[in-house]
Design a protein around this motif. Structure first.
Motif, short mmCIF file in Angstrom:
data_model
loop_
_atom_site.label_atom_id
_atom_site.label_comp_id
_atom_site.label_asym_id
_atom_site.label_seq_id
_atom_site.Cartn_x
_atom_site.Cartn_y
_atom_site.Cartn_z
N PHE A 191 0.83 -1.20 0.00
CA PHE A 191 0.00 0.00 0.00
C PHE A 191 0.87 1.25 0.00
CE2 PHE A 191 -2.45 3.29 2.28
CZ PHE A 191 -3.51 3.42 1.41
N THR A 192 1.88 1.28 0.84
CA THR A 192 2.78 2.43 0.90
C THR A 192 3.51 2.61 -0.42
OG1 THR A 192 3.05 2.14 3.27
CG2 THR A 192 4.75 3.42 2.14
N VAL B 120 0.96 4.01 -3.07
CA VAL B 120 0.61 5.42 -2.85
C VAL B 120 1.79 6.31 -3.21
CG1 VAL B 120 -0.03 7.15 -1.12
CG2 VAL B 120 -1.18 4.92 -1.16
N SER C 91 -6.10 13.05 -10.47
CA SER C 91 -5.64 12.72 -9.13
C SER C 91 -6.64 13.11 -8.05
CB SER C 91 -4.29 13.37 -8.85
OG SER C 91 -4.40 14.78 -8.91
N SER D 4 -9.02 7.93 -4.81
CA SER D 4 -8.91 7.90 -3.35
C SER D 4 -7.96 6.78 -2.92
CB SER D 4 -10.28 7.69 -2.72
OG SER D 4 -10.73 6.36 -2.96
N LEU D 5 -7.48 6.91 -1.71
CA LEU D 5 -6.60 5.88 -1.18
C LEU D 5 -7.36 4.57 -0.94
CD1 LEU D 5 -4.20 7.80 1.20
CD2 LEU D 5 -4.14 7.51 -1.28
N SER D 6 -8.66 4.65 -0.73
CA SER D 6 -9.43 3.41 -0.61
C SER D 6 -9.48 2.67 -1.94
CB SER D 6 -10.84 3.68 -0.07
OG SER D 6 -11.59 4.46 -0.97
N VAL E 250 -7.01 2.62 -4.06
CA VAL E 250 -5.68 1.99 -4.11
C VAL E 250 -5.68 0.73 -3.26
CG1 VAL E 250 -3.22 2.29 -3.64
CG2 VAL E 250 -4.56 4.22 -4.54
N LEU F 186 -10.10 6.60 4.32
CA LEU F 186 -9.25 6.70 3.13
C LEU F 186 -10.05 7.03 1.87
CD1 LEU F 186 -6.73 3.82 3.80
CD2 LEU F 186 -6.37 6.29 4.05
N THR G 128 -7.35 11.76 -1.35
CA THR G 128 -7.00 11.49 -2.74
C THR G 128 -5.51 11.64 -2.99
OG1 THR G 128 -7.25 13.78 -3.48
CG2 THR G 128 -9.26 12.39 -3.49
N ILE G 129 -5.10 11.19 -4.14
CA ILE G 129 -3.70 11.38 -4.58
C ILE G 129 -3.40 12.88 -4.63
CG2 ILE G 129 -2.08 11.05 -6.48
CD1 ILE G 129 -2.71 8.47 -4.84
N LEU H 264 -2.58 14.28 -1.19
CA LEU H 264 -1.21 14.00 -0.73
C LEU H 264 -0.20 14.88 -1.44
CD1 LEU H 264 -1.30 10.13 -0.32
CD2 LEU H 264 -1.81 11.91 1.35
#
Length: 144
Positions: free
Chosen positions: A5-6, A9, A67, A71-73, A75, A122, A126-127, A130
């Motif tokens: 995940f890291t 992202v 972007s 969302s991170l969810s 990802v 998450l 969003t990207i 970040l």
């Protein structure tokens, strides 16, 4: 949660900001991991249509989406990432003690709720968010 995940992202924020094709070696250098790990993660992101690939000598990965809409969810879903899990359970469902026989189920439910809370949180990051956290409010949002 896994390191995938890291890695994902980090790679997406980098590709979004750079707005050009990067090889797995180039991404690996920025993420500080090896190219094989990058390729494994990026294959999952490609399958989820979060990145595109370009073949050939100048090939690599390209972030082609808006972007602000990733969302991170999304990802986490692409990677099938669990955020809250447990590898050991206390008690034994076959014991006569209600606590010993019931605790594992209660804890599974609690961990499931916590995982859902993480995913919900998450879904609001969003990207682009970040990118803005790193580069400030004046940072341009790259779209595909």
């Amino acid at each position: 949660m896994t390191s995938e995940f890291t890695i994902a992202v980090h790679a997406l924020v980098f590709l979004n900001h750079k707005a050009q094709v990067y090889s797995s070696e180039g991404l690996a250098e920025n993420v500080c991991t090896n190219a094989a790990r990058i390729r494994k993660v990026m294959a999952k992101l490609k399958k989820a249509d979060l990145v595109k690939t370009k073949e050939g000598v100048d090939g690599g990965y390209l972030f082609h989406r808006d972007s602000r809409e990733i969302s991170l969810s999304m990802v986490a879903e692409a990677l099938d990432t669990p955020f809250v899990t447990v590898s050991w359970k206390s008690g034994d469902p076959h014991m006569s003690c209600m606590i010993a026989s019931g605790m594992a189920g209660v804890m599974d439910e609690l961990y499931g709720d916590l995982d859902r809370c993480c995913r919900e949180r998450l879904s609001h990051v969003t990207i682009a968010d970040l990118d803005q956290r790193i580069f400030g409010k004046g940072a341009a949002v790259m779209t595909g």
